[in-house]
Write a protein that holds these residues in place. Structure first.
Motif, short mmCIF file in Angstrom:
data_model
loop_
_atom_site.label_atom_id
_atom_site.label_comp_id
_atom_site.label_asym_id
_atom_site.label_seq_id
_atom_site.Cartn_x
_atom_site.Cartn_y
_atom_site.Cartn_z
N GLN A 81 -27.56 -13.28 -20.22
CA GLN A 81 -27.36 -14.19 -21.34
C GLN A 81 -25.93 -14.74 -21.41
N VAL A 82 -25.08 -14.31 -20.49
CA VAL A 82 -23.73 -14.86 -20.43
C VAL A 82 -23.49 -15.41 -19.04
N VAL A 83 -22.63 -16.42 -18.97
CA VAL A 83 -22.34 -17.06 -17.69
C VAL A 83 -21.19 -16.35 -16.98
N ALA A 84 -20.12 -16.07 -17.70
CA ALA A 84 -18.93 -15.47 -17.10
C ALA A 84 -18.72 -14.07 -17.66
N LEU A 94 -34.04 5.96 -26.03
CA LEU A 94 -34.45 4.91 -26.97
C LEU A 94 -33.77 3.57 -26.72
N VAL A 95 -32.50 3.59 -26.28
CA VAL A 95 -31.81 2.31 -26.03
C VAL A 95 -32.18 1.83 -24.63
N HIS A 96 -33.28 1.12 -24.55
CA HIS A 96 -33.89 0.79 -23.26
C HIS A 96 -33.96 -0.70 -22.97
N ASP A 97 -33.63 -1.55 -23.95
CA ASP A 97 -33.68 -2.99 -23.72
C ASP A 97 -32.61 -3.67 -24.57
N VAL A 98 -32.53 -5.00 -24.47
CA VAL A 98 -31.48 -5.73 -25.18
C VAL A 98 -31.60 -5.56 -26.68
N ASN A 135 -26.06 -5.58 -21.43
CA ASN A 135 -25.50 -6.07 -22.69
C ASN A 135 -23.98 -6.17 -22.58
N GLU A 136 -23.50 -7.38 -22.36
CA GLU A 136 -22.07 -7.62 -22.17
C GLU A 136 -21.26 -7.27 -23.42
N VAL A 137 -21.84 -7.50 -24.59
CA VAL A 137 -21.10 -7.25 -25.83
C VAL A 137 -20.90 -5.75 -26.04
N VAL A 138 -21.87 -4.95 -25.66
CA VAL A 138 -21.72 -3.50 -25.77
C VAL A 138 -20.65 -3.01 -24.80
N LYS A 139 -20.64 -3.57 -23.60
CA LYS A 139 -19.58 -3.21 -22.64
C LYS A 139 -18.21 -3.49 -23.24
N ASN A 149 -38.95 -14.35 -34.44
CA ASN A 149 -38.22 -14.42 -33.19
C ASN A 149 -37.28 -13.23 -33.09
N SER A 150 -37.25 -12.62 -31.92
CA SER A 150 -36.39 -11.46 -31.76
C SER A 150 -34.94 -11.88 -31.89
N GLU A 151 -34.12 -10.93 -32.33
CA GLU A 151 -32.71 -11.22 -32.57
C GLU A 151 -32.03 -11.64 -31.28
#
Length: 385
Positions: free
Chosen positions: A295-298, A203-207, A250-254, A14-16
């Motif tokens: 993947q995040v609600v808020a 290269l950074v093209h998807d989650v 990607n909210e976490v990268v932001k 399963n992907s991370e």
């Protein structure tokens, strides 16, 4: 069409996935008061206080290794007597029906080509050798060779099959490799560093690839590169292209970039007289303030936009509009300003700093010149402010 033997399922994974429990502060919705007329045991009672984790985990994606894929093709030929091309196509169709994600898999016809014959893999392998052989810095000879290798990767990952090749590169450690080289290149050749950053942006093209970038310390490395090269327009343009690419979806990268105070760096660069050559800077602003992570609600981007405006980025973007149609960054700056203008207070400050007057002039001039694109973008921003 056939079913994949159970022996191959051990190769699937399963992907991370992002750990929502660790991000509860990001995605937990406020607790509402219970409705006084609907008891909790009533069949019509609906909970509205679910966190993203409680609403159900994101869909998992089944993956397969390159070796396992090649084994499936080989089995088709040896056990089922298929021709090489037929064996390859059957493997692709069968695994796709099994729900296996084949992105990043090099699909070679046995006997005609192999993984090692792929020019993308060859370039990555050579870069890995150069990276391993170097300690803290690269020789001039290595730098010249790396320049050619990065140009090859840019060509392969930026062409018609760019997304396919980027997935292959990511699956074969491309993101980690380029991060490692970028770290060593911070005080090295700016030309090679620029090519390195351009490669990273592809290269950074998807989650999955943006998560690899994040967990490998990519945001901090990149911000340091931008700080060191804040007088070099090419490094800034390539670097902010990586910011935009890695923060997309990607909210976490932001959040990582905001913790590193990238907004202050953006303001510093915008405050200079000429930024027309740094188009990706405006793209980075737009992406950082776009709630595009499903993947995040808020999302926290509303707060980021207020922070951008508070330190003066909105005013700096308005200043970019005053150059009118003569500025090549007019469209990008308008789109970025629209992302920043998230409430009445910010919109009022845009107007007070001459933003509306500048937009009206741009709309009039675009009408005279027949520039429909500028007119549409400026009208869209005007309707918001």
């Amino acid at each position: 069409m056939r079913t994949v033997p159970k022996s191959y399922y051990k190769h699937f994974s399963n992907s991370e996935q992002i750990d929502f429990q660790k991000q509860s502060s990001l995605i937990t919705l406020p607790q509402p008061r219970a409705h006084p007329f609907v008891p909790k045991d009533h069949p019509f009672f609906v909970r509205t206080d679910l966190t993203a984790h409680e609403m159900g985990p994101p869909k998992t994606v089944r993956t397969i290794s390159q070796e396992a894929f090649d084994e499936v093709v080989k089995e088709n030929m040896e056990d089922l007597g298929m021709e090489p091309t037929e064996a390859l196509q059957d493997a692709i169709q069968t695994l796709s029906l099994q729900g296996v994600d084949l992105s990043g898999i090099v699909k070679c016809v046995p006997g005609e080509s192999s993984l090692k014959d792929n020019p993308l893999i060859q370039s990555l392998e050579r870069l890995k050798q150069l990276d391993l052989n170097s300690k803290d810095k690269f020789s001039d000879e290595d730098l010249n060779e790396m320049m050619g290798l990065f140009d090859k990767l840019i060509e392969l990952c930026g062409g018609n099959e760019g997304s396919v090749n980027a997935a292959v590169a990511t699956k074969n450690g491309g993101v980690e490799l380029v991060c490692s080289i970028c770290y060593k290149m911070r005080c090295g050749s700016k030309r090679v560093l620029d090519s390195c950053l351009k490669t990273m942006a592809l290269l950074v093209h998807d989650v999955q690839s943006t998560e690899t970038f994040r967990t490998g310390g990519g945001p901090k490395l990149l911000v340091n590169i931008l700080i060191d090269g804040n007088e070099d327009p090419e490094i800034l343009n390539s670097g902010f292209a990586v910011v935009a690419a890695s923060a997309t979806g990607n909210e976490v990268v932001k959040e990582s970039y905001m913790e590193l105070k990238i907004d202050e760096l953006i303001l510093e660069i915008l405050s200079r007289q000429r930024n027309d050559s740094i188009q990706s800077l405006y793209d980075a602003i737009r992406v950082l303030l776009t709630p595009d992570d499903d993947q995040v609600v808020a999302s926290q981007v509303y707060g980021y936009a207020r922070r951008f405006a508070k330190i003066g980025i909105a005013r700096a973007l308005v200043h970019s509009l005053h150059a009118g149609l003569s500025s090549p960054s007019l469209i990008s700056a308008s789109i970025a300003l629209k992302a920043v203008a998230v409430n009445d207070e910010i919109c009022k400050s845009v107007a007070e700093n001459g933003g509306i007057d500048a937009l009206l002039r741009c709309i009039d001039d675009s009408g005279l010149q027949g520039n429909k694109t500028v007119a549409r973008i400026c009208c869209s921003l005007l309707s918001k402010v």
